[in-house]
Scaffold this motif. Structure first.
Motif, mmCIF file in Angstrom:
data_model
loop_
_atom_site.group_PDB
_atom_site.id
_atom_site.type_symbol
_atom_site.label_atom_id
_atom_site.label_comp_id
_atom_site.label_asym_id
_atom_site.label_seq_id
_atom_site.Cartn_x
_atom_site.Cartn_y
_atom_site.Cartn_z
ATOM 1 N N GLU A 95 0.709 -1.168 0.012
ATOM 2 C CA GLU A 95 -0.237 -0.027 -0.067
ATOM 3 C C GLU A 95 0.747 1.185 0.026
ATOM 4 O OE1 GLU A 95 -2.429 -0.296 3.380
ATOM 5 O OE2 GLU A 95 -3.690 -2.066 2.650
ATOM 6 N N THR A 96 1.928 1.214 0.865
ATOM 7 C CA THR A 96 2.989 2.328 0.850
ATOM 8 C C THR A 96 4.329 2.152 0.440
ATOM 9 O OG1 THR A 96 3.191 1.989 3.030
ATOM 10 C CG2 THR A 96 1.525 3.310 2.747
ATOM 11 N N HIS A 97 4.624 2.798 -0.551
ATOM 12 C CA HIS A 97 5.960 2.349 -1.382
ATOM 13 C C HIS A 97 7.134 3.079 -0.177
ATOM 14 C CE1 HIS A 97 4.423 0.047 -4.594
ATOM 15 N NE2 HIS A 97 3.253 1.440 -4.763
ATOM 16 N N GLY A 98 8.162 2.454 -0.592
ATOM 17 C CA GLY A 98 9.375 2.852 0.003
ATOM 18 C C GLY A 98 9.993 1.983 1.545
ATOM 19 N N ALA A 99 10.936 2.671 1.896
ATOM 20 C CA ALA A 99 11.416 1.957 3.002
ATOM 21 C C ALA A 99 11.050 2.229 4.320
ATOM 22 C CB ALA A 99 13.329 2.170 3.351
ATOM 23 N N LEU B 262 11.786 -9.536 1.562
ATOM 24 C CA LEU B 262 12.100 -8.174 1.856
ATOM 25 C C LEU B 262 13.596 -8.167 1.750
ATOM 26 C CD1 LEU B 262 9.844 -7.268 5.177
ATOM 27 C CD2 LEU B 262 9.364 -6.863 2.521
ATOM 28 N N ALA B 263 14.300 -6.817 1.818
ATOM 29 C CA ALA B 263 15.493 -6.678 1.609
ATOM 30 C C ALA B 263 15.807 -5.575 2.808
ATOM 31 C CB ALA B 263 16.159 -6.199 0.597
ATOM 32 N N GLU B 264 16.919 -5.824 3.751
ATOM 33 C CA GLU B 264 17.362 -4.684 4.499
ATOM 34 C C GLU B 264 18.492 -3.932 3.855
ATOM 35 O OE1 GLU B 264 18.232 -4.765 9.409
ATOM 36 O OE2 GLU B 264 18.558 -6.561 8.273
ATOM 37 N N THR B 265 18.230 -2.611 3.587
ATOM 38 C CA THR B 265 19.063 -1.997 2.867
ATOM 39 C C THR B 265 20.101 -1.284 3.715
ATOM 40 O OG1 THR B 265 17.614 -0.007 3.150
ATOM 41 C CG2 THR B 265 17.340 -1.218 0.823
ATOM 42 N N PRO C 123 20.898 -1.287 8.294
ATOM 43 C CA PRO C 123 20.504 -1.834 9.493
ATOM 44 C C PRO C 123 19.011 -1.262 10.094
ATOM 45 C CG PRO C 123 22.730 -1.549 9.881
ATOM 46 C CD PRO C 123 22.334 -0.792 8.310
ATOM 47 N N GLY C 124 18.143 -2.056 10.018
ATOM 48 C CA GLY C 124 16.787 -1.708 10.398
ATOM 49 C C GLY C 124 16.072 -0.863 9.519
ATOM 50 N N LEU C 125 16.336 -0.647 8.209
ATOM 51 C CA LEU C 125 15.546 -0.192 7.195
ATOM 52 C C LEU C 125 14.935 -1.446 6.336
ATOM 53 C CD1 LEU C 125 14.374 2.742 6.511
ATOM 54 C CD2 LEU C 125 16.457 2.999 5.176
ATOM 55 N N PHE C 126 13.813 -1.591 5.965
ATOM 56 C CA PHE C 126 13.524 -2.717 5.093
ATOM 57 C C PHE C 126 12.780 -1.960 3.825
ATOM 58 C CE2 PHE C 126 13.880 -3.874 9.553
ATOM 59 C CZ PHE C 126 14.679 -5.121 9.320
ATOM 60 N N VAL C 127 12.865 -2.831 2.780
ATOM 61 C CA VAL C 127 11.991 -2.563 1.519
ATOM 62 C C VAL C 127 11.833 -4.030 0.940
ATOM 63 C CG1 VAL C 127 13.634 -0.319 1.059
ATOM 64 C CG2 VAL C 127 14.272 -2.408 -0.028
ATOM 65 N N GLN C 128 10.638 -3.707 0.236
ATOM 66 C CA GLN C 128 10.213 -4.818 -0.491
ATOM 67 C C GLN C 128 10.886 -5.275 -1.740
ATOM 68 O OE1 GLN C 128 6.053 -4.728 -1.601
ATOM 69 N NE2 GLN C 128 5.643 -6.792 -1.704
ATOM 70 N N ARG C 129 11.286 -6.366 -1.906
ATOM 71 C CA ARG C 129 12.259 -6.913 -3.220
ATOM 72 C C ARG C 129 10.994 -6.930 -4.567
ATOM 73 N NH1 ARG C 129 17.231 -9.280 -2.486
ATOM 74 N NH2 ARG C 129 17.703 -9.730 -0.315
ATOM 75 N N ARG C 130 11.551 -6.616 -5.411
ATOM 76 C CA ARG C 130 10.769 -6.373 -6.537
ATOM 77 C C ARG C 130 10.850 -7.762 -7.493
ATOM 78 N NH1 ARG C 130 7.495 -2.951 -4.967
ATOM 79 N NH2 ARG C 130 8.312 -1.195 -4.439
ATOM 80 N N PRO C 131 9.940 -8.333 -7.932
ATOM 81 C CA PRO C 131 10.182 -9.596 -8.432
ATOM 82 C C PRO C 131 10.791 -9.457 -9.867
ATOM 83 C CG PRO C 131 8.010 -9.042 -8.342
ATOM 84 C CD PRO C 131 8.645 -7.986 -7.789
ATOM 85 N N LYS D 182 12.752 -9.259 9.879
ATOM 86 C CA LYS D 182 14.202 -10.020 9.571
ATOM 87 C C LYS D 182 13.555 -11.376 8.940
ATOM 88 C CE LYS D 182 17.250 -7.440 11.702
ATOM 89 N NZ LYS D 182 18.372 -6.949 11.186
ATOM 90 N N ARG D 183 12.965 -12.185 9.239
ATOM 91 C CA ARG D 183 12.329 -13.419 8.866
ATOM 92 C C ARG D 183 12.035 -13.236 7.588
ATOM 93 N NH1 ARG D 183 8.695 -17.911 10.610
ATOM 94 N NH2 ARG D 183 9.236 -19.494 9.339
ATOM 95 N N LEU D 184 11.093 -12.221 6.936
ATOM 96 C CA LEU D 184 10.684 -12.011 5.554
ATOM 97 C C LEU D 184 12.161 -11.711 4.612
ATOM 98 C CD1 LEU D 184 7.572 -9.859 6.202
ATOM 99 C CD2 LEU D 184 7.617 -12.169 5.242
#
Length: 138
Positions: free
Chosen positions: A86-90, A125-128, A130-138, A117-119
């Motif tokens: 729903e909301t893009h970005g880290a 997800l990717a952790e760009t 420490p502590g900042l997560f983004v959705q991986r693109r297929p 972290k499990r995702l």
């Protein structure tokens, strides 16, 4: 010169020499620590550049036998993924707690971070950083 003053002046001279030696030793240590700190800062910078470079690489094409990761069945994982969709970005764990109307307590933030972290470990997800997560693109 007074006979009583001479021993005091000798003690003062001796103390000045001791303090001068101690100060010089500390200056040497400071120089060594400054050099070591500079080395560590350079290494940290190199790691940050490496991370940024790796994250900028296009994803490798999945092999024909690669199957999508199996997501945990707990509904919180799907809620997290829905929030990313729903909301893009880290996002940070605290951001997700707010978005999911969870209490901003250390326990709920840490629980959310654990799920993130499990995702990441599942490749969703990717952790760009420490502590900042983004959705991986297929």
């Amino acid at each position: 010169m007074d006979a009583q003053v001479a021993p005091l002046l000798e003690r003062i001279d001796a103390r000045e020499r001791e303090l001068g030696t101690a100060a010089e030793q500390l200056r040497t240590q400071i120089d060594e620590l400054t050099a070591r700190l500079r080395e560590l800062d350079e290494e940290i910078e190199n790691l940050a550049v490496t991370r940024k470079t790796l994250l900028a690489l296009p994803p490798s094409a999945p092999g024909p036998t690669e199957e999508p990761p199996t997501l945990p069945t707990h509904p919180a994982y799907q809620q997290i993924l829905d929030t990313f969709a729903e909301t893009h970005g880290a996002k940070r764990a605290r951001d997700l707690c707010q978005a999911l109307d969870l209490p901003l307590t250390p326990k709920s933030i840490e629980s959310t971070r654990h799920k993130l972290k499990r995702l990441v470990s599942l490749g969703v997800l990717a952790e760009t950083e420490p502590g900042l997560f983004v959705q991986r693109r297929p």
